[in-house]
Design a protein around this motif. Structure first.
Motif, PDB file in Angstrom:
ATOM      1  N   SER A  41       0.859  -1.189   0.000  1.00 59.14           N
ATOM      2  CA  SER A  41       0.000   0.000   0.000  1.00 59.14           C
ATOM      3  C   SER A  41       0.890   1.232   0.000  1.00 59.14           C
ATOM      4  CB  SER A  41      -0.840   0.053   1.274  1.00 59.14           C
ATOM      5  OG  SER A  41      -1.776  -0.968   1.308  1.00 59.14           O
ATOM      6  N   ALA A  42       0.257   2.386  -0.110  1.00 55.85           N
ATOM      7  CA  ALA A  42       0.987   3.647  -0.028  1.00 55.85           C
ATOM      8  C   ALA A  42       1.483   3.848   1.406  1.00 55.85           C
ATOM      9  CB  ALA A  42       0.076   4.790  -0.437  1.00 55.85           C
ATOM     10  N   THR A  47      -2.393   8.233   1.050  1.00 58.71           N
ATOM     11  CA  THR A  47      -3.605   8.323   0.217  1.00 58.71           C
ATOM     12  C   THR A  47      -4.527   9.422   0.727  1.00 58.71           C
ATOM     13  OG1 THR A  47      -3.371   5.967  -0.192  1.00 58.71           O
ATOM     14  CG2 THR A  47      -5.467   6.960  -0.835  1.00 58.71           C
ATOM     15  N   GLU A  76       1.199   4.275  -4.115  1.00 55.59           N
ATOM     16  CA  GLU A  76       1.706   2.891  -4.131  1.00 55.59           C
ATOM     17  C   GLU A  76       2.968   2.789  -4.981  1.00 55.59           C
ATOM     18  OE1 GLU A  76      -1.406   3.487  -3.515  1.00 55.59           O
ATOM     19  OE2 GLU A  76      -1.929   2.025  -1.971  1.00 55.59           O
ATOM     20  N   PHE A 138      -3.916  -1.836  -5.063  1.00 55.35           N
ATOM     21  CA  PHE A 138      -5.009  -0.862  -5.158  1.00 55.35           C
ATOM     22  C   PHE A 138      -5.194  -0.310  -6.570  1.00 55.35           C
ATOM     23  CE2 PHE A 138      -5.410   3.958  -4.240  1.00 55.35           C
ATOM     24  CZ  PHE A 138      -6.780   3.996  -4.000  1.00 55.35           C
ATOM     25  N   ARG A 153     -11.029   2.381  -1.656  1.00 57.76           N
ATOM     26  CA  ARG A 153     -10.187   2.491  -0.463  1.00 57.76           C
ATOM     27  C   ARG A 153      -9.975   1.124   0.182  1.00 57.76           C
ATOM     28  NH1 ARG A 153      -9.014   7.326   1.743  1.00 57.76           N
ATOM     29  NH2 ARG A 153      -7.229   6.066   2.387  1.00 57.76           N
ATOM     30  N   GLY A 154      -8.754   0.874   0.587  1.00 54.69           N
ATOM     31  CA  GLY A 154      -8.418  -0.418   1.202  1.00 54.69           C
ATOM     32  C   GLY A 154      -8.189  -1.528   0.181  1.00 54.69           C
ATOM     33  N   GLY A 155      -8.141  -1.149  -1.107  1.00 61.12           N
ATOM     34  CA  GLY A 155      -8.146  -2.145  -2.183  1.00 61.12           C
ATOM     35  C   GLY A 155      -6.867  -2.955  -2.364  1.00 61.12           C
ATOM     36  N   SER A 156      -5.790  -2.613  -1.660  1.00 60.87           N
ATOM     37  CA  SER A 156      -4.561  -3.409  -1.821  1.00 60.87           C
ATOM     38  C   SER A 156      -4.758  -4.858  -1.375  1.00 60.87           C
ATOM     39  CB  SER A 156      -3.416  -2.799  -1.013  1.00 60.87           C
ATOM     40  OG  SER A 156      -3.113  -1.535  -1.501  1.00 60.87           O
ATOM     41  N   ASP A 157      -5.630  -5.060  -0.393  1.00 67.00           N
ATOM     42  CA  ASP A 157      -5.915  -6.435   0.037  1.00 67.00           C
ATOM     43  C   ASP A 157      -6.448  -7.238  -1.162  1.00 67.00           C
ATOM     44  OD1 ASP A 157      -5.347  -5.542   2.595  1.00 67.00           O
ATOM     45  OD2 ASP A 157      -7.434  -5.452   3.257  1.00 67.00           O
TER      46      ASP A 157
HETATM   47  N1  ASP Z   1      -3.609   3.183  -0.273  1.00 66.17           N
HETATM   48  C1  ASP Z   1      -4.985   2.796  -0.483  1.00 66.17           C
HETATM   49  C2  ASP Z   1      -5.869   3.357   0.619  1.00 66.17           C
HETATM   50  O1  ASP Z   1      -5.392   3.989   1.523  1.00 66.17           O
HETATM   51  C3  ASP Z   1      -5.176   1.321  -0.636  1.00 66.17           C
HETATM   52  C4  ASP Z   1      -4.843   0.490   0.566  1.00 66.17           C
HETATM   53  O2  ASP Z   1      -4.176   0.962   1.479  1.00 66.17           O
HETATM   54  O3  ASP Z   1      -5.237  -0.689   0.587  1.00 66.17           O
HETATM   55  O4  ASP Z   1      -7.072   3.174   0.560  1.00 66.17           O
END
Ligand code: ASP
Ligand code: ADP
Ligand code: MG
Length: 425
Positions: A41-42, A47, A76, A138, A153-157
């Motif tokens: 992730s970033a 982000t 990222e 992401f 948001r949170g898409g790296s998972d």
């Molecule tokens: N950097 C992105 C976010 O903050 C993706 C992630 O962290 O999964 O939503």
């Protein structure tokens, strides 16, 4: 030789020393005889900071969806390159790839693109050449528009799980700033305890109910493609939590796996709408056209002197960010819908209790409602599923409600949970 996908969240790569620490851990995994793909992730709150920056140059930066994705994917890109540089400097061998180079092909919905296809040829080549392959989480690429997209948001998972499925990995590890999946958010309830394992259905409900430790779409993807997950901390050697496919094996005894809270919801109440067949359909068509996903719906018993002037109230919850847009669309359709008044409430919170085999055990609801009553918390709405009960309270009371319910279900532990890093933003 096993193939392991490891995803490191923002707090795990928050600064230079953390990136060096991740580099060391990843090299150790490779030295233990594994092929390793790393998704990052970033860094830290990058982000959020990029979004703040965009909002400082335009009141509604999302009007330029394509450009927002160009901006946010930069986060990222920084962490992937820094991690590859750190690994190479520590004597490892690695190469970093953007989402599009890694073959993450998506729909073209900017800000919320869906993965359509994963063609990780370059990742496979890099692995065969003995590299640790680092992939920017992401982000993806749309073939028609030839533009860069993001997965929400949170898409790296989700990137990690999708790569694990496409590469037929032996394991997908999600590294974060806590030791695993807990019975509640350890930032809100420090007495929460870590689960050694959790079935994927319960994990899906927890994620849907707001437990952001795993992105809901990542859990859905893992369930559909049979990917085994392990959630653990970057900062400890704790084995973490295994998320496993349930096969219905635990369905007899009610197991409350956890309590989740969500402050990202709002409520709309439509007051005095004619009690006629088709009215609810009209209301929710307007909501759907405003492109919002609603969650709970409640309609009260219609009141009125005779059948012809009977009116009802309909309440529903929706994502906080959609509130203004959806309320505006409904107000615009007031004449055709024929309601008297519309109320908006941005200060609500949703509390959910999740666990296998709940529906058939009325004792679970009894415990929940007694705990809330004893804590003096008013319930505004209720909804249930096979393995979840959710209630809406005022947002002010939400954390107290969560603590009371967590305790009532006997989930409190004697020791305090450790949160290793991150700001919880
Ligand atoms: N950097 C992105 C976010 O903050 C993706 C992630 O962290 O999964 O939503
Ligand atoms: P990352 O940056 O690693 O993706 P996130 O901030 O997205 O991390 O998710 C980790 C956070 O999720 C934890 O710090 C914790 O506050 C929160 N969280 C919410 N519910 C839970 C839960 N049931 N178990 C563990 N963590 C949870
Ligand atoms: Mg996350």
């Amino acid at each position: 030789m096993a193939l392991i996908v490891q995803k490191f969240g923002g707090s795990s790569v928050g600064d230079a020393s953390k990136i060096k620490h991740v580099a060391k851990r990843v090299i150790e995994t490779q030295n233990a005889g594994n092929q390793v793909v790393v998704v990052v992730s970033a860094m830290g709150d990058t982000t959020d900071e990029l979004i703040d920056l965009a909002q400082s140059v335009a009141p509604d930066p999302y009007a330029s969806g394509r450009e927002m994705d160009m901006l946010l994917t930069a986060g990222e890109r920084i962490s992937m390159a820094l991690l590859a540089i750190a690994i190479n400097a520590q004597g490892g061998k690695s190469q970093s790839f953007t989402g599009s180079q890694a073959g993450i092909i998506t729909s073209n919905k900017h800000g919320d693109a869906r993965i359509a296809e994963v063609t990780p040829d370059r990742i496979q080549e890099a692995l065969h050449a003995g590299n640790i392959a680092i992939v920017a989480g992401f982000q993806g690429f749309n073939k028609e528009t030839r533009d860069i997209t993001t997965l929400g948001r949170g898409g790296s998972d989700t990137t990690a799980v999708a790569l694990a499925a496409a590469l037929d990995a032996d394991l997908c590890e999600i590294y974060s700033d806590v030791d695993g999946v807990y019975t509640a958010d350890p930032r809100v309830i420090p007495s929460a305890h870590k689960l050694e394992k959790i079935d994927i259905e319960s994990m899906l409900e927890l994620a849907a109910a707001g437990a952001k430790i795993l992105h809901i779409r990542a859990v859905e993807y893992a369930r559909r493609h049979g990917v085994d997950l392990r959630v653990r901390s970057t900062f400890s050697k704790d084995p973490g939590t295994i998320v496993y496919s349930s096969n219905g094996e635990h369905m007899e005894e009610p197991i409350v796996s956890g309590v989740a809270t969500d402050k990202g919801q709002a409520k709309i109440t439509i007051i005095g709408i004619p009690d006629e067949p088709g009215k609810a359909a009209e209301v929710f068509r307007v909501v759907a056209e405003a492109d919002s996903n609603i969650d709970m719906i409640v309609q009260n018993n219609p009141t009125g002197v005779d059948v012809t002037d009977r009116v009802a109230d309909i309440s529903f919850t929706l994502p906080l960010g959609d509130l203004g847009r959806v309320a505006g669309a409904l107000e615009g359709a007031k004449a055709t819908l024929g309601f008297r008044e519309l109320e908006q409430d941005a200060d609500i919170g949703k509390l959910s209790v999740v666990g296998a085999g709940m529906r058939t055990h009325s004792g679970v609801s009894a415990t929940l409602f007694k705990a809330l009553a004893d804590a003096g918390i008013n319930i505004e709405m209720i909804s249930t599923s096979e393995i979840r009960i959710s209630v809406v309270t005022s947002s002010k009371q939400l954390d107290d409600a969560a603590r009371a319910v967590h305790k009532a279900f006997g989930l409190d532990s004697d020791t305090e949970a450790t949160v290793y890093a991150g700001t919880g933003r």
